[in-house]
Design an enzyme around this catalytic site. Structure first.
Site, PDB file in Angstrom:
ATOM      1  CB  SER A   1       7.259   6.290  -6.376  1.00 33.93           C
ATOM      2  OG  SER A   1       7.970   5.681  -5.317  1.00 33.93           O
TER       3      SER A   1
ATOM      4  CD  GLU B   1       5.275  -0.967  -7.635  1.00 37.01           C
ATOM      5  OE1 GLU B   1       6.294  -0.259  -7.751  1.00 37.01           O
ATOM      6  OE2 GLU B   1       4.150  -0.586  -8.028  1.00 37.01           O
TER       7      GLU B   1
ATOM      8  CG  HIS C   1       9.249   1.442  -7.817  1.00 37.11           C
ATOM      9  ND1 HIS C   1       7.930   1.607  -7.461  1.00 37.11           N
ATOM     10  CD2 HIS C   1       9.888   2.574  -7.384  1.00 37.11           C
ATOM     11  CE1 HIS C   1       7.771   2.761  -6.848  1.00 37.11           C
ATOM     12  NE2 HIS C   1       8.939   3.369  -6.787  1.00 37.11           N
TER      13      HIS C   1
END
Length: 460
Positions: A193, A310, A370
């Site tokens: 990330s 995600e 995610h």
């Protein structure tokens, strides 16, 4: 490992930084919370990091150091992200194999945590490097400044202080990691990330040259954010805090006060776009990251990818398939586009670029969301919080395979699948796609977003 303290018996290392006392548990040695820079407080706040002097006394590295995060962005996060008080937030944590391991010197993985450059914690149990030490790799986690303190474009402050922290941490690794059995000539930087975005930023920077030798970006983004949006946020933030948006103004408020004000402002607006992020225009990032990737880091092999969904998980199979085909989701425009963009920018690179896509759908989150790939890459499916995010029976064989791929890359091996060249039909490795093998080498995984970004990609 759930505790903030390292388990086991004391173990001592004599490094250029000084005598450091960690803990040994079985074949694993942990040295936590080691300051690589002076605490960024007082006159050092909003200033470039200053290398920490040699420890005058043995340093107790039995406990995680303070974290730059004081106020979590969300009440509940997928990754456990403990906040730890204290001034020394610029620290490294080292998890290394036993000193008598005959595989030394070990390759080194330097891990940069995520959190949108506003939050996150290097003390997360999901980042414990015990599986890497089992496989002969030293794992280093890094703390760096976040939010206003790390990335605010203030007129009287050097930009990108958070990246400057990371560069200094890499210098510390070069100088000291041999004392822990690590090989300073085999350093891989990796992150997820915001951490993955930091990896791409460092890869595109002339300052990164020589400080690392391989790079891994998990769900990283290539930011192209001007300072205008950030300055608008700083104006609103200063108004809320009752101070001018300057170094002196923000310096009169605590980190906790500023982070809480950022959280409050985010809760009032639906626009969640990141603006306190690495920005171009200084010596660290002279040009936009996307442009820097075309000229820097071409001698560094790169592995990068994203999860299938995600921030767009939970829509249902049919809706997800249609949205993925369009390539217009946040997943595509923010994360998966970075994969296509980076591969294209590195088309002339001597070192290879390899792509992956994590497709295993968490039954809890309703998709390949995610962060859910992290326990697989770290092979820590037994870590706290994993069952809450992945359900009670995530496939251990997938973790074994993914961790082996990542460890092999850190060791210097070339991945088993073909290189990407930044065109339509680029090869990639898919992990955990329902109905397929645990790892399927395929092509065209990133084509929808690549078509949107590079309309003439077929002829490149």
């Amino acid at each position: 490992m759930d505790s903030l303290d390292a388990p086991g018996e004391p173990v001592t290392v004599h490094a250029p930084a000084g005598t450091i006392i960690g803990r040994r548990s079985g074949r694993v040695r942990r040295f936590l919370g080691i300051p690589y820079a002076e605490a960024p407080v007082g006159a050092r706040r909003f200033a470039p990091p200053v290398p920490r002097g040699r420890f005058p006394e043995p340093f107790d590295a039995s406990r995680h150091g303070a974290t730059a995060q004081r106020v979590p962005l969300y009440a509940t996060t997928t990754i456990p992200e403990p906040s730890i008080p204290g001034d020394d937030v610029l620290t490294v944590g080292i998890v290394a194999p036993a000193a008598d391991d005959d595989r030394r010197p070990f390759p080194v993985l330097v891990w940069i945590h995520g959190g949108g450059f506003l939050a996150g914690s290097p003390a997360s149990p999901w980042y414990d490097g015990r599986a890497f030490t089992r496989d002969g790799v030293v794992c280093v986690t890094v703390g760096y400044r976040l939010g206003v303190d790390g990335f605010a474009p203030l007129d009287d402050v050097l930009p990108n202080l958070g990246l400057r922290d990371l560069l200094l941490a890499l210098d510390w690794v070069q100088e000291n990691i041999a004392a822990f059995g690590g090989d300073p000539d085999r350093v891989t930087i990796a992150g997820q990330s915001a951490g993955g975005a930091a990896v791409l930023a460092l890869l595109s920077s002339p300052s990164g040259s020589g400080r690392f030798h391989r790079a891994v970006s998990l769900s990283g983004a290539v930011f192209n954010v001007g300072t205008g949006a950030a300055r608008e946020l700083l104006e609103r933030l200063g108004h809320r805090l009752g101070v001018p948006p300057t170094r002196t103004g923000f310096g009169s408020r605590t980190v906790e006060q500023i982070q809480q004000a950022v959280l409050d402002l985010r809760s009032e607006r639906s626009d969640d776009a990141p603006v306190l992020v690495p920005c171009a225009g200084d010596d660290i990032l002279p040009v936009l990251i996307a442009d820097g990737l075309t000229v820097h880091g071409h001698d560094v092999p790169v592995l990068l990818g994203a999860t299938g969904d995600e921030f767009d998980s939970g829509a249902g199979p049919e809706a997800t398939a249609a949205a993925r085909a369009a390539g217009t989701r946040v997943t595509d425009t923010l994360f998966r586009s970075a994969c296509a963009r980076t591969a294209a920018a590195r088309r002339q690179a001597l070192a290879g670029t390899w792509l992956y896509s994590f497709e295993w759908p968490s039954p809890v989150l309703g998709g390949a969301a995610h962060c859910v790939d992290l326990p697989f890459f770290f092979d820590v499916l037994d870590a706290p919080g994993v069952a809450r995010a992945l359900g009670p029976n995530p496939p251990a064989e997938l973790a074994t395979l993914m961790h082996a791929d990542l460890t092999g890359f850190v060791r210097g091996q070339e991945p088993a699948w073909a290189r990407a060249t930044g065109v339509l039909g680029d090869p990639a490795r898919e992990y955990g796609r329902p109905g397929a093998a645990l790892a399927s080498d395929t092509t065209g995984v990133f084509d929808p977003v690549a078509r949107a970004m590079f309309p003439a990609a077929e002829t490149c």
